[in-house]
Design a protein around this motif. Structure first.
Motif, PDB file in Angstrom:
ATOM      1  N   SER A  19      15.547   6.043  34.849  1.00 34.95           N
ATOM      2  CA  SER A  19      14.981   7.391  34.806  1.00 34.95           C
ATOM      3  C   SER A  19      14.207   7.657  33.515  1.00 34.95           C
ATOM      4  O   SER A  19      13.153   8.299  33.536  1.00 34.95           O
ATOM      5  N   ALA A  34      28.315  12.350  33.521  1.00 30.48           N
ATOM      6  CA  ALA A  34      28.166  13.700  34.065  1.00 30.48           C
ATOM      7  C   ALA A  34      27.293  14.590  33.188  1.00 30.48           C
ATOM      8  O   ALA A  34      26.690  15.559  33.664  1.00 30.48           O
ATOM      9  N   SER A  35      27.224  14.269  31.898  1.00 26.76           N
ATOM     10  CA  SER A  35      26.445  15.099  30.972  1.00 26.76           C
ATOM     11  C   SER A  35      24.948  14.898  31.139  1.00 26.76           C
ATOM     12  O   SER A  35      24.148  15.748  30.751  1.00 26.76           O
ATOM     13  N   LYS A  36      24.553  13.768  31.712  1.00 23.79           N
ATOM     14  CA  LYS A  36      23.126  13.470  31.833  1.00 23.79           C
ATOM     15  C   LYS A  36      22.399  14.551  32.634  1.00 23.79           C
ATOM     16  O   LYS A  36      21.310  14.990  32.252  1.00 23.79           O
ATOM     17  N   LYS A  37      23.018  15.004  33.726  1.00 24.66           N
ATOM     18  CA  LYS A  37      22.363  16.024  34.552  1.00 24.66           C
ATOM     19  C   LYS A  37      22.178  17.326  33.793  1.00 24.66           C
ATOM     20  O   LYS A  37      21.168  18.015  33.953  1.00 24.66           O
ATOM     21  N   VAL A  38      23.157  17.667  32.957  1.00 25.51           N
ATOM     22  CA  VAL A  38      23.074  18.905  32.175  1.00 25.51           C
ATOM     23  C   VAL A  38      21.877  18.853  31.231  1.00 25.51           C
ATOM     24  O   VAL A  38      21.063  19.780  31.170  1.00 25.51           O
ATOM     25  N   GLU A  67      19.346  16.729  31.347  1.00 28.87           N
ATOM     26  CA  GLU A  67      18.125  16.501  32.113  1.00 28.87           C
ATOM     27  C   GLU A  67      17.558  17.824  32.612  1.00 28.87           C
ATOM     28  O   GLU A  67      16.348  18.075  32.531  1.00 28.87           O
ATOM     29  N   GLN A  68      18.434  18.697  33.120  1.00 29.24           N
ATOM     30  CA  GLN A  68      17.991  19.999  33.602  1.00 29.24           C
ATOM     31  C   GLN A  68      17.444  20.850  32.460  1.00 29.24           C
ATOM     32  O   GLN A  68      16.399  21.499  32.590  1.00 29.24           O
ATOM     33  N   ASN A  88      14.015  19.508  31.420  1.00 30.83           N
ATOM     34  CA  ASN A  88      12.978  19.820  32.400  1.00 30.83           C
ATOM     35  C   ASN A  88      12.646  21.307  32.423  1.00 30.83           C
ATOM     36  O   ASN A  88      11.518  21.689  32.750  1.00 30.83           O
TER      37      ASN A  88
END
Length: 358
Positions: free
Chosen positions: A121, A161-165, A167-168, A171
């Motif tokens: 990613s 799990a922290s990657k999505k936080v 990443e959002q 973005n």
């Protein structure tokens, strides 16, 4: 003090970037091949160390076709010293994939780029934003650190799990009009302003809206779990020499240094190896019990991400070449010093050779 708004954060970073950016060659192009090459080289590597490698790769392989057509040993030799050699093998594989599956053209979107081997990613976002100006945020160690400090995020950045936080959050901050400049800016800001140790908070343009600075948490954020303890390994190398040649082997794919070249070795659980054990092994290998071993005395150390390698070398002078049946099961081959110079080798082996033979 209120947190930084998305527009203030992005505009401040971009303005800072225009004043402080380092002149780097991959920033002066929108060629996806050159951008991809730089991103692969700079994974786990500082810019100062990676820049000479980037320049040598671009000079040797100016196009993805040139890299795809290069022999693997040549690519690995050019990579030698950067470590994490799976990056080099993936680099070579992906170049071939781009040529054979995509007609020599990189996919022109973030989702398309994720089809390439070794392109995750982060790399896909970097190429998509820098080459095609797609508004997708990059997320590397520098970006995690800046976001955690400025916005007061306490999530463990090493936890998946922290990657999505993050990443959002990234973005939500990226401006659609300048995604390429913003991504370069936030990474550069983390690299030279908001550094891991002793960041330049006094002259930081985000100081007044930085959660970590305002709450005395600069040395606490980002939160990152402790690294795994390193495993220690002990190698005892037999350096078999015949006239001006040395016997080396290509390492297999189930251990460190895959496809690099080293000597025949014994691995032990402790640093000490009884002389009679080594003598017995050498005699078995060479079918000559009276084999004379000469220890070089020095212990070479090489630190990998989760391993520490300690190596000792023992010189063996051979009166004649080894027979084919002796070499059949151990993969050794006799090389001249000129041939060895061109082979890809672990840094530890290269250091020994340069001290003793080159």
């Amino acid at each position: 003090m209120a947190a930084a708004s998305p527009s203030f954060f992005s505009q401040t970073l971009i303005a800072w970037y225009h004043r402080h950016r380092r002149p780097l060659p991959w920033r002066e192009t929108t060629d996806p091949y050159a951008i991809w090459l730089s991103e692969v080289i700079l994974q786990q590597t500082r810019v100062r160390q990676g820049l000479p490698y980037y320049l040598r790769f671009i000079e040797s392989y100016p196009t993805v076709h040139a890299l795809a057509n290069a022999p693997e040993d040549e690519v690995l030799r050019l990579w030698q010293g950067l470590g994490y050699y799976s990056r080099a093998r993936n680099l070579h594989f992906t170049a071939k994939q781009v040529v054979t599956e995509f007609g020599g053209r990189f996919p022109e979107s973030y989702q398309g780029l994720l089809q390439l081997k070794g392109v995750g990613s982060y790399t896909a976002a970097a190429i998509a934003s820098f080459a095609y100006r797609e508004p997708v945020a990059v997320l590397d160690g520098n970006v995690y650190r800046v976001l955690a400090r400025v916005f007061g995020r306490h999530e463990n950045i090493a936890a998946p799990a922290s990657k999505k936080v993050f990443e959002q959050l990234a973005n939500d901050l990226i401006p659609a009009a300048e995604p390429d400049t913003f991504n370069q800016a936030i990474m550069e800001f983390g690299a030279i302003q908001c550094t891991p140790v002793a960041p330049d908070c006094l002259f930081c343009p985000l100081q007044q809206t930085c959660y970590a600075f305002q709450h005395g948490l600069v040395n606490v954020l980002p939160v990152k779990e402790k690294a795994k303890s390193s495993r220690e390994r002990f190698f005892h190398y037999l350096v078999l020499q015949h006239e001006n040649g040395l016997y080396l082997r290509k390492r297999p794919g189930n251990d460190i240094w895959q496809s690099l070249y080293d000597f025949y070795s014994l691995e032990t659980e402790t640093r000490a190896l009884p002389p009679e054990t080594l003598q017995q092994q050498a005699g078995h290998l060479l079918a000559e019990p009276a084999t004379t071993l000469v220890s070089t005395g020095k212990v070479y150390k090489h630190v990998l991400s989760h391993q520490k390698i300690f190596a000792q070398f023992y010189l063996v002078s051979l009166p004649s070449r080894l027979r084919e049946e002796q070499l059949e099961n151990i993969g050794l081959q006799l090389y001249s010093l000129d041939q060895i110079e061109a082979l890809p080798k672990p840094v530890l082996i290269d250091s020994f050779l340069r001290e003793r033979f080159f």
